[in-house]
Design a protein around this motif. Structure first.
Motif, PDB file in Angstrom:
ATOM      1  N   VAL A  12       0.855  -1.186   0.000  1.00 49.57           N
ATOM      2  CA  VAL A  12       0.000   0.000   0.000  1.00 49.57           C
ATOM      3  C   VAL A  12       0.889   1.234   0.000  1.00 49.57           C
ATOM      4  O   VAL A  12       2.035   1.190   0.470  1.00 49.57           O
ATOM      5  CB  VAL A  12      -0.938  -0.022   1.232  1.00 49.57           C
ATOM      6  CG1 VAL A  12      -0.150   0.083   2.524  1.00 49.57           C
ATOM      7  CG2 VAL A  12      -2.005   1.047   1.139  1.00 49.57           C
ATOM      8  N   GLN A  13       0.372   2.330  -0.516  1.00 48.14           N
ATOM      9  CA  GLN A  13       1.129   3.571  -0.525  1.00 48.14           C
ATOM     10  C   GLN A  13       1.009   4.284   0.828  1.00 48.14           C
ATOM     11  O   GLN A  13       0.073   4.038   1.591  1.00 48.14           O
ATOM     12  CB  GLN A  13       0.617   4.492  -1.626  1.00 48.14           C
ATOM     13  CG  GLN A  13       0.931   4.000  -3.021  1.00 48.14           C
ATOM     14  CD  GLN A  13       0.516   4.999  -4.083  1.00 48.14           C
ATOM     15  OE1 GLN A  13      -0.411   5.784  -3.893  1.00 48.14           O
ATOM     16  NE2 GLN A  13       1.212   4.983  -5.220  1.00 48.14           N
ATOM     17  N   THR A  14       1.946   5.157   1.084  1.00 47.43           N
ATOM     18  CA  THR A  14       1.904   5.981   2.303  1.00 47.43           C
ATOM     19  C   THR A  14       0.561   6.700   2.406  1.00 47.43           C
ATOM     20  O   THR A  14       0.073   7.267   1.423  1.00 47.43           O
ATOM     21  CB  THR A  14       3.038   7.017   2.286  1.00 47.43           C
ATOM     22  OG1 THR A  14       4.303   6.327   2.311  1.00 47.43           O
ATOM     23  CG2 THR A  14       2.949   7.920   3.502  1.00 47.43           C
ATOM     24  N   MET A  82      -5.602  -0.732   9.986  1.00 44.25           N
ATOM     25  CA  MET A  82      -4.447   0.156   9.964  1.00 44.25           C
ATOM     26  C   MET A  82      -4.703   1.288   8.972  1.00 44.25           C
ATOM     27  O   MET A  82      -4.894   1.036   7.779  1.00 44.25           O
ATOM     28  CB  MET A  82      -3.189  -0.623   9.564  1.00 44.25           C
ATOM     29  CG  MET A  82      -2.895  -1.808  10.473  1.00 44.25           C
ATOM     30  SD  MET A  82      -1.333  -2.617  10.093  1.00 44.25           S
ATOM     31  CE  MET A  82      -1.717  -3.328   8.498  1.00 44.25           C
ATOM     32  N   ASN A  83      -4.723   2.499   9.481  1.00 48.65           N
ATOM     33  CA  ASN A  83      -4.950   3.683   8.663  1.00 48.65           C
ATOM     34  C   ASN A  83      -3.726   4.582   8.683  1.00 48.65           C
ATOM     35  O   ASN A  83      -2.869   4.472   9.562  1.00 48.65           O
ATOM     36  CB  ASN A  83      -6.161   4.461   9.180  1.00 48.65           C
ATOM     37  CG  ASN A  83      -7.441   3.645   9.133  1.00 48.65           C
ATOM     38  OD1 ASN A  83      -7.646   2.840   8.232  1.00 48.65           O
ATOM     39  ND2 ASN A  83      -8.313   3.873  10.100  1.00 48.65           N
ATOM     40  N   PRO A  87       5.841   4.353   5.810  1.00 50.16           N
ATOM     41  CA  PRO A  87       6.881   3.366   5.426  1.00 50.16           C
ATOM     42  C   PRO A  87       7.459   2.619   6.614  1.00 50.16           C
ATOM     43  O   PRO A  87       7.799   1.431   6.495  1.00 50.16           O
ATOM     44  CB  PRO A  87       7.935   4.246   4.744  1.00 50.16           C
ATOM     45  CG  PRO A  87       7.161   5.378   4.167  1.00 50.16           C
ATOM     46  CD  PRO A  87       6.080   5.655   5.179  1.00 50.16           C
ATOM     47  N   GLU A  88       7.542   3.269   7.761  1.00 46.27           N
ATOM     48  CA  GLU A  88       8.107   2.600   8.944  1.00 46.27           C
ATOM     49  C   GLU A  88       7.175   1.535   9.519  1.00 46.27           C
ATOM     50  O   GLU A  88       7.561   0.798  10.440  1.00 46.27           O
ATOM     51  CB  GLU A  88       8.481   3.615  10.033  1.00 46.27           C
ATOM     52  CG  GLU A  88       7.396   4.613  10.379  1.00 46.27           C
ATOM     53  CD  GLU A  88       7.576   5.935   9.635  1.00 46.27           C
ATOM     54  OE1 GLU A  88       7.853   5.905   8.419  1.00 46.27           O
ATOM     55  OE2 GLU A  88       7.400   6.992  10.288  1.00 46.27           O
ATOM     56  N   VAL A 121       4.682  -0.709   2.993  1.00 45.03           N
ATOM     57  CA  VAL A 121       4.170   0.633   2.739  1.00 45.03           C
ATOM     58  C   VAL A 121       5.210   1.377   1.910  1.00 45.03           C
ATOM     59  O   VAL A 121       6.337   1.587   2.367  1.00 45.03           O
ATOM     60  CB  VAL A 121       3.880   1.381   4.041  1.00 45.03           C
ATOM     61  CG1 VAL A 121       3.245   2.738   3.741  1.00 45.03           C
ATOM     62  CG2 VAL A 121       2.975   0.554   4.945  1.00 45.03           C
ATOM     63  N   SER A 122       4.831   1.745   0.707  1.00 49.26           N
ATOM     64  CA  SER A 122       5.761   2.444  -0.188  1.00 49.26           C
ATOM     65  C   SER A 122       5.663   3.951   0.013  1.00 49.26           C
ATOM     66  O   SER A 122       4.594   4.489   0.303  1.00 49.26           O
ATOM     67  CB  SER A 122       5.461   2.091  -1.638  1.00 49.26           C
ATOM     68  OG  SER A 122       4.167   2.540  -1.992  1.00 49.26           O
ATOM     69  N   SER A 123       6.808   4.597  -0.153  1.00 49.68           N
ATOM     70  CA  SER A 123       6.848   6.059   0.036  1.00 49.68           C
ATOM     71  C   SER A 123       6.578   6.794  -1.266  1.00 49.68           C
ATOM     72  O   SER A 123       6.494   6.189  -2.323  1.00 49.68           O
ATOM     73  CB  SER A 123       8.204   6.464   0.602  1.00 49.68           C
ATOM     74  OG  SER A 123       9.236   6.034  -0.259  1.00 49.68           O
TER      75      SER A 123
END
Length: 123
Positions: A12-14, A82-83, A87-88, A121-123
């Protein structure tokens, strides 16, 4: 044989959202605390959130305000919504539960782990 089966991980994206599910299967008498842990590469496994059968919750500081843990006692299932993912938050997420099972001569609580589901999670 009791097992925890997880689902819902992915990429998922940031700022995006994911919902993890974990269902306990097998001959189960009852389930006490259920929780979610995560382990990022090179880091120790850490608690994300936990929930008692009555619904009392506990969150890591990193999860407060963004993640919500819930459970369906009738379905022996725990969820992690999770909302606003960052990335962390990238890690393998593990379900954990204390389950009352038949061990032969008696019943006792045994701690079980799921197989883990990857959240990226991609930045």
């Amino acid at each position: 044989q009791v097992q925890l089966v997880e689902s819902g991980g992915g990429l998922v994206q940031t700022g995006g959202s994911l919902r993890l599910s974990c269902a306990a299967a097998g001959r189960i008498f009852s389930i006490d605390v259920m929780g979610w842990y995560r382990q990022a590469p090179g880091k120790q496994r850490e608690l994300v959130a936990s929930i008692t059968p009555g619904g009392s919750t506990n969150y890591a500081d990193s999860a407060k305000g963004r993640f919500t843990i819930s459970r369906d006692n009738a379905r022996n299932t725990v969820y992690l919504q999770m909302n606003r993912l960052k990335p962390e938050d990238t890690a393998v997420y593990y379900c954990n539960a204390d389950i009352l099972v038949d061990v032969g001569a008696s019943i006792k609580y045994i701690n079980y782990w799921g197989q883990g589901t990857q959240v990226t999670v991609s930045s």
